[in-house]
Design an enzyme around this catalytic site. Sequence first.
Site, PDB file in Angstrom:
ATOM      1  N   HIS A  16      45.609 -23.996  81.848  1.00  9.58           N
ATOM      2  CA  HIS A  16      46.993 -23.299  82.522  1.00  9.58           C
ATOM      3  C   HIS A  16      48.000 -24.033  81.467  1.00  9.58           C
ATOM      4  O   HIS A  16      47.808 -25.326  81.528  1.00  9.58           O
ATOM      5  CB  HIS A  16      46.957 -23.323  83.745  1.00  9.58           C
ATOM      6  CG  HIS A  16      45.183 -23.771  84.369  1.00  9.58           C
ATOM      7  ND1 HIS A  16      45.145 -22.401  85.204  1.00  9.58           N
ATOM      8  CD2 HIS A  16      43.950 -24.028  84.587  1.00  9.58           C
ATOM      9  CE1 HIS A  16      44.029 -22.297  85.220  1.00  9.58           C
ATOM     10  NE2 HIS A  16      43.517 -23.177  85.323  1.00  9.58           N
ATOM     11  N   LYS A 100      39.724 -12.726  83.935  1.00  3.91           N
ATOM     12  CA  LYS A 100      39.015 -13.548  84.831  1.00  3.91           C
ATOM     13  C   LYS A 100      39.004 -13.291  86.578  1.00  3.91           C
ATOM     14  O   LYS A 100      39.957 -13.026  86.801  1.00  3.91           O
ATOM     15  CB  LYS A 100      40.293 -14.961  85.004  1.00  3.91           C
ATOM     16  CG  LYS A 100      39.551 -16.332  85.597  1.00  3.91           C
ATOM     17  CD  LYS A 100      38.976 -17.025  84.955  1.00  3.91           C
ATOM     18  CE  LYS A 100      38.482 -17.849  86.669  1.00  3.91           C
ATOM     19  NZ  LYS A 100      40.297 -19.258  86.408  1.00  3.91           N
ATOM     20  N   HIS A 137      35.778 -17.930  88.545  1.00  4.44           N
ATOM     21  CA  HIS A 137      36.113 -19.142  89.263  1.00  4.44           C
ATOM     22  C   HIS A 137      34.788 -19.128  89.883  1.00  4.44           C
ATOM     23  O   HIS A 137      35.437 -18.281  91.190  1.00  4.44           O
ATOM     24  CB  HIS A 137      37.272 -19.599  89.774  1.00  4.44           C
ATOM     25  CG  HIS A 137      37.467 -20.473  90.574  1.00  4.44           C
ATOM     26  ND1 HIS A 137      38.593 -21.313  90.185  1.00  4.44           N
ATOM     27  CD2 HIS A 137      37.148 -21.025  91.775  1.00  4.44           C
ATOM     28  CE1 HIS A 137      38.560 -22.702  91.022  1.00  4.44           C
ATOM     29  NE2 HIS A 137      38.113 -22.208  92.081  1.00  4.44           N
ATOM     30  N   HIS A 175      34.713 -24.173  84.046  1.00  7.90           N
ATOM     31  CA  HIS A 175      34.746 -25.890  85.163  1.00  7.90           C
ATOM     32  C   HIS A 175      33.474 -26.093  86.460  1.00  7.90           C
ATOM     33  O   HIS A 175      33.615 -25.615  87.100  1.00  7.90           O
ATOM     34  CB  HIS A 175      35.515 -26.020  85.713  1.00  7.90           C
ATOM     35  CG  HIS A 175      36.273 -24.663  86.583  1.00  7.90           C
ATOM     36  ND1 HIS A 175      35.723 -24.057  87.279  1.00  7.90           N
ATOM     37  CD2 HIS A 175      37.961 -24.558  86.480  1.00  7.90           C
ATOM     38  CE1 HIS A 175      36.559 -23.321  88.340  1.00  7.90           C
ATOM     39  NE2 HIS A 175      37.712 -22.839  87.163  1.00  7.90           N
TER      40      HIS A 175
HETATM   41  C1  NCD Z   1      43.922 -24.599  88.929  1.00 11.68           C
HETATM   42  C2  NCD Z   1      45.892 -24.369  88.492  1.00 11.68           C
HETATM   43  O1  NCD Z   1      46.426 -25.464  88.955  1.00 11.68           O
HETATM   44  O2  NCD Z   1      46.306 -23.398  87.927  1.00 11.68           O
HETATM   45  N1  NCD Z   1      44.012 -25.741  89.240  1.00 11.68           N
HETATM   46  C3  NCD Z   1      42.312 -26.316  89.447  1.00 11.68           C
HETATM   47  O3  NCD Z   1      42.603 -26.417  90.879  1.00 11.68           O
HETATM   48  N2  NCD Z   1      41.616 -26.322  88.727  1.00 11.68           N
HETATM   49  C4  NCD Z   1      43.593 -23.619  88.936  1.00 11.68           C
HETATM   50  C5  NCD Z   1      42.238 -23.222  88.988  1.00 11.68           C
HETATM   51  O4  NCD Z   1      41.279 -23.608  87.737  1.00 11.68           O
HETATM   52  O5  NCD Z   1      40.983 -23.711  89.784  1.00 11.68           O
HETATM   53 ZN    ZN Z   2      41.647 -23.121  85.726  1.00 13.16          ZN
END
Ligand code: NCD
Ligand code: ZN
Length: 349
Positions: A16, A100, A137, A175
């Site tokens: 991100h 995504k 996700h 993840h």
């Molecule tokens: C991510 C974000 O902040 O954009 N946050 C996270 O906890 N991983 C979004 C995501 O990938 O779930």
């Molecule tokens: Zn993410």
Amino acid sequence: MEASLTLTQPDDWHVHLRDGAMLKQVARYTACRFRRAIIMPNLNPPVTTIAAATDYKKRILAATSDYPDFQPLMTAYLTDTIDGDELRAGYDEGIFSAAKLYPVNATTNSAFGVSDIKRIYPVLNIMQQIGMPLLVHGETVSPDIDIFDREAVFIETVMVPLLSEMPELKVVFEHITTKEAIDFVTAASDHVAATITAHHLQINRSDMLTGGIRPHLYCLPVAKRETHRQALRKAATSGNNRFFLGTDTAPHTTDEKESACGCAGIFSAPHALESYAQVFEEENALDKFEAFASLNGPAFYGLPINDRKISLIRTKQTIPEIIGSGELSVLPYRAGETITWKVRDTGEI
Ligand code: NCD
Ligand code: ZN
């Protein structure tokens, strides 16, 4: 003990970078280490069109102009009304590398996400036909499902039916945090892979909640119990080519994190690579590190491996307490800790 490690330059398959001033502040930490990065589209508003992805890519390239070899790989954000022809055209033109799926309201900036995956089956069918990867996700959003069970329930309720309907669809389960996800990916066809973050290899839910609540260790999917962390470490270091590096570096300002309703996301870009190296060393698996960091991802995405090498050296470095200042202050993952590996010559500025 190895004094240094040299490997093919890695890519980060889940990043991100945000936008505006935050993009300018954080992008270099990814660009000076990784050759390519899959850029998440959860801006506000999200990246759903070729035009939006093209503009965002230009802003990323401007923010990383000190690292001209860095290649952002753009993604489209799936909504209930996403246009399948736009995805096809964007993939054909090389603007979109993947799309995504955020279940609606599952995580940061997912309010425009998909309310029921069946609604976008026609679009997913197009993606299956053209070989465009679906990045997932994988958490169910039903309020009656405990937050620690959301990934496991998602597998049964969404992933299994999806892949039985579209067995050729290329899917990256992003993840992953549970043994259930590892078992699912391991048993699935080779169209299915998963990214694993450095922090999920290093922390469990007790680390987040012991001795006080630690908002900077809060992310989604939330860290699970220790047995899951152990399973993730085993999978990442196993040499199985279906698991690869994706940091999910997700910066939020300290104000956004340290609040009565703190945001999910861990800003790990500055030292994630060193953290992964530490995990592989602790697991006596440094010989498997290059495959996880630099080879498995390109193989899955059908891209060449990078032609350059990078080195990590064994030397102590202390992670800064804070990056940026004022409204843009961000606490990096492992802030203030001393770690044992360091990427050499990042040219970081
Ligand atoms: C991510 C974000 O902040 O954009 N946050 C996270 O906890 N991983 C979004 C995501 O990938 O779930
Ligand atoms: Zn993410």
